[in-house]
Design an enzyme around this catalytic site. Sequence first.
Site, PDB file in Angstrom:
ATOM      1  N   HIS A 139      30.823 -21.139  95.834  1.00 28.35           N
ATOM      2  CA  HIS A 139      30.749 -21.862  97.108  1.00 28.35           C
ATOM      3  C   HIS A 139      31.637 -21.192  98.146  1.00 28.35           C
ATOM      4  O   HIS A 139      32.593 -20.477  97.822  1.00 28.35           O
ATOM      5  CB  HIS A 139      31.163 -23.327  96.927  1.00 28.35           C
ATOM      6  N   GLU A 185      33.276 -27.539  88.492  1.00 26.56           N
ATOM      7  CA  GLU A 185      34.479 -26.739  88.273  1.00 26.56           C
ATOM      8  C   GLU A 185      35.371 -27.290  87.156  1.00 26.56           C
ATOM      9  O   GLU A 185      35.134 -28.373  86.633  1.00 26.56           O
ATOM     10  CB  GLU A 185      35.276 -26.623  89.576  1.00 26.56           C
TER      11      GLU A 185
END
Length: 222
Positions: A97, A175
């Site tokens: 990202h 994550e």
Amino acid sequence: MGGSTMIWTALLYVHLTLSTTTIAATKTNSLRTFAHRRGRRLSMGIRPKQRGLNKLRANSRGEEVVDLWTGENDRKDLPPLPIPNISGRKRVVLVRHGQSTWNKIGRIQGSSDFSVLTDKGKHQAEATGRMLSAERFDSVYQSPLSRVVQTADIICEASQFDMSLIRTQLASLREIDLYGFQGLMKEEGKARYGTQYDTWKRSPESFIIDDHKPVVELWYRA
């Protein structure tokens, strides 16, 4: 060689990158999301009863913690799962990202879902989309974290991918779970968890926080 698969995720310890490789099979980071409730609920962006906030527990400091991913039941201190059998070769493109609001200020986000892309992060996603505009993809897999979904949306628009391309959202791509670290500024994390912070950086496989081994759990899901 067949088409390509794109995976949007957030890779541990890596800045915005685009990497391509031909592999038999892959799974990327699977992570947990925790957010602290310490009297700063609104400023931290905590939204109980939203985005899968389904369980409260206390961490080692006696603070109430919101667990976003308990229902996945994939936080285990076990050897990694086996790679599934894949017929033929497949090219996989991994994209992290763009810069998030918490990246910018140095707040530890782990798998929490309260940060969004900064203007710089949006520009990074647009640039990645232009780089990928000549590629053909069979499928797209993305993390459910907001900063990742934003990145994927921008890349798809900038690259003008086929609108019929199937995008699949997988919780296993979130994550790493950093438990008590999450929501802290980096310096605050060092001050509160000096020895553990050093272990996380120097010997991550030995890192333990709130009775969990985040990196070992990550290896299991990866």
